[in-house]
Design an enzyme around this catalytic site. Structure first.
Site, PDB file in Angstrom:
ATOM      1  N   ASP A  80       0.837  -1.214   0.000  1.00 38.72           N
ATOM      2  CA  ASP A  80       0.000   0.000   0.000  1.00 38.72           C
ATOM      3  C   ASP A  80       0.868   1.259   0.000  1.00 38.72           C
ATOM      4  OD1 ASP A  80       0.883  -0.536   2.613  1.00 38.72           O
ATOM      5  OD2 ASP A  80      -0.993   0.104   3.562  1.00 38.72           O
TER       6      ASP A  80
ATOM      7  N   THR B 260     -10.742   9.527  31.028  1.00 33.08           N
ATOM      8  CA  THR B 260      -9.765   8.604  30.414  1.00 33.08           C
ATOM      9  C   THR B 260      -9.908   8.548  28.895  1.00 33.08           C
ATOM     10  OG1 THR B 260      -9.797   7.276  32.423  1.00 33.08           O
ATOM     11  CG2 THR B 260      -8.907   6.229  30.457  1.00 33.08           C
TER      12      THR B 260
HETATM   13  C1  LIG Z   1       2.599  -0.236   7.512  1.00 34.85           C
HETATM   14  C2  LIG Z   1       1.362  -1.024   7.105  1.00 34.85           C
HETATM   15  C3  LIG Z   1       0.936  -1.911   8.260  1.00 34.85           C
HETATM   16  C4  LIG Z   1       0.238  -0.042   6.781  1.00 34.85           C
HETATM   17  O1  LIG Z   1      -0.948  -0.779   6.515  1.00 34.85           O
HETATM   18  P1  LIG Z   1      -2.420  -0.217   6.741  1.00 34.85           P
HETATM   19  O2  LIG Z   1      -2.387   0.783   7.837  1.00 34.85           O
HETATM   20  O3  LIG Z   1      -2.818   0.468   5.444  1.00 34.85           O
HETATM   21  O4  LIG Z   1      -3.308  -1.374   7.016  1.00 34.85           O
HETATM   22  C5  LIG Z   1       1.652  -1.876   5.810  1.00 34.85           C
HETATM   23  O5  LIG Z   1       2.139  -1.051   4.823  1.00 34.85           O
HETATM   24  C6  LIG Z   1       2.621  -2.992   6.085  1.00 34.85           C
HETATM   25  O6  LIG Z   1       2.261  -4.023   6.586  1.00 34.85           O
HETATM   26  N1  LIG Z   1       3.916  -2.766   5.730  1.00 34.85           N
HETATM   27  C7  LIG Z   1       4.959  -3.739   5.843  1.00 34.85           C
HETATM   28  C8  LIG Z   1       6.142  -3.200   6.586  1.00 34.85           C
HETATM   29  C9  LIG Z   1       6.823  -2.038   5.901  1.00 34.85           C
HETATM   30  O7  LIG Z   1       6.219  -1.338   5.060  1.00 34.85           O
HETATM   31  O8  LIG Z   1       8.016  -1.849   6.198  1.00 34.85           O
HETATM   32  K   LIG Z   2      -1.856   2.881   6.299  1.00 39.02           K
END
Ligand SMILES: CC(C)(COP(=O)(O)O)[C@@H](O)C(=O)NCCC(=O)O
Ligand SMILES: [K+]
Ligand SMILES: Nc1ncnc2c1ncn2[C@@H]1O[C@H](COP(=O)(O)OP(=O)(O)O)[C@@H](O)[C@H]1O
Length: 245
Positions: A95, A172
Site C-alpha cells: 500500500d 480517560t
Molecule cells: C505499515 C502497514 C501496516 C500499513 O498498513 P495499513 O495501515 O494500510 O493497514 C503496511 O504497509 C505494512 O504491513 N507494511 C509492511 C512493513 C513495511 O512497510 O516496512
Molecule cells: K496505512
C-alpha cells in the site's frame, strides 16, 4: 476496459472503479459485504492490493474472477520506475508502494505521502522516484487500542465520550483519544517542518480529518493535497504501463 480495484488494509476493504465520466467511484466494505456488491458491468480485470495474508478471500476472488484477478501483496520486483531504499524491497508494504506510485502520477516534484490508516505512514519519494524512506506509527484507532490492551486502567469507559479534537481530555477516553490525535498531528507537523519543499499527498481513512486539522491549525505552510484514491491511482498506473500480466 472496466477494471475493479480493491485495497485490503488491516482494518477494512476499499473498492474503486472509474465511472463513465472518468472520476473515481469508490467505497468501503467488510469481507462479508464484498461478495454481495454489484458493479455497473462485469470487471474485465480485478486488481487487489493486500497488506495481510488472507487465503480465504484470495481463494474466493480467484474462483470468482479467475485469470482476470491480479493479487498484489508486495511491490512488483524489478518495476523500473521506482528505486527502493529497503535492502529487501519485498518488505515494503504494497500500500505504501502504490500510494507513492499514485503520487508520482500526480506530480513531478519531490513528494511526501501520508497514509492515515490502521498505521500512520509517511514516505518520502524524490522526483527521480527514489524512495528516501519513511516512518510507521500506530494510527488513531490502533494507538488507542494499544493503551486499552496493554494497561490495566486505561479503558474505553462506556460512559465517557471520545474527543474529536486535540484539546486536553478530562476523563480517560477523552485523554486517550485527544492524545492519539495530537500525537499524529505532532508527528506530521514535525515531518512537514523538516521537508518543506515536498509536495504533500494525504490518503487513508483518517486522511480527511488530518487534512482538515492541518488546515485549521495552520500547521502546514505548504499546500496539502487530499488524495483519497492514491493507492488506486498507483494500481492504475501499473495497469496503464502494462506491468500487470
Ligand atoms: C505499515 C502497514 C501496516 C500499513 O498498513 P495499513 O495501515 O494500510 O493497514 C503496511 O504497509 C505494512 O504491513 N507494511 C509492511 C512493513 C513495511 O512497510 O516496512
Ligand atoms: K496505512
Ligand atoms: N468504516 C470505517 N471502518 C474502519 N475505520 C474507519 C472507517 N471509517 C473511517 N475509519 C478510520 O480510518 C482508519 C483506518 O483507515 P483505513 O485507511 O481504512 O485503514 P486500512 O487501510 O489500514 O484498512 C481508522 O483509524 C478509523 O479511524
Amino acid at each position: 476496459m472496466f477494471v475493479l480495484y480493491l485495497d485490503i488494509g488491516n482494518s477494512r476493504i476499499k473498492w474503486a472503479y472509474r465511472a463513465a465520466g472518468g472520476q473515481w467511484c469508490s467505497g468501503g466494505c467488510s469481507e462479508a459485504e464484498l461478495a454481495g456488491l454489484k458493479w455497473p458491468q462485469s470487471p474485465e480485470r480485478v486488481v487487489v492490493s493486500c497488506v495481510r495474508s488472507h487465503p480465504e478471500l484470495q481463494q474466493q476472488l480467484q474462483q470468482r474472477f479467475a485469470e482476470r484477478l491480479t493479487w498484489l501483496s508486495a511491490p512488483l520486483p524489478g518495476y523500473p520506475h521506482f528505486v527502493h531504499c529497503y535492502s529487501d524491497s519485498q518488505r515494503l508494504g504494497v500500500d505504501r508502494w502504490l500510494a507513492m506510485l499514485g503520487a508520482a502520477r500526480h506530480c513531478c516534484d519531490d513528494v511526501l505521502v501520508i497514509d492515515a490508516g490502521t498505521a500512520l505512514t509517511l514516505d518520502l519519494l524524490n522526483k527521480q522516484h527514489h524512495h528516501l524512506g519513511g516512518w510507521i506509527v500506530a494510527g488513531l484507532q490502533l494507538a488507542q487500542r494499544a493503551l486499552f490492551s496493554q494497561t490495566e486502567r486505561v479503558n474505553p469507559y462506556a460512559d465517557e465520550a471520545e474527543s474529536a479534537g486535540t484539546l486536553p481530555g478530562q476523563d480517560t477516553l477523552g485523554c486517550v483519544s485527544a492524545g492519539a490525535r495530537r500525537q499524529a498531528l505532532a508527528l506530521v507537523a514535525s515531518v512537514l517542518a523538516d521537508y518543506p519543499q515536498h509536495r504533500v499527498y494525504i490518503c487513508g481513512g483518517d486522511g480527511e480529518w488530518l487534512v482538515r486539522e492541518l488546515e485549521l491549525t495552520g500547521m502546514a505552510d505548504v499546500e496539502i493535497h487530499h488524495a483519497p484514491h492514491l493507492i488506486f491511482d498507483g494500481m492504475e498506473s501499473l495497469c496503464a504501463g502494462s506491468f500487470l500480466l
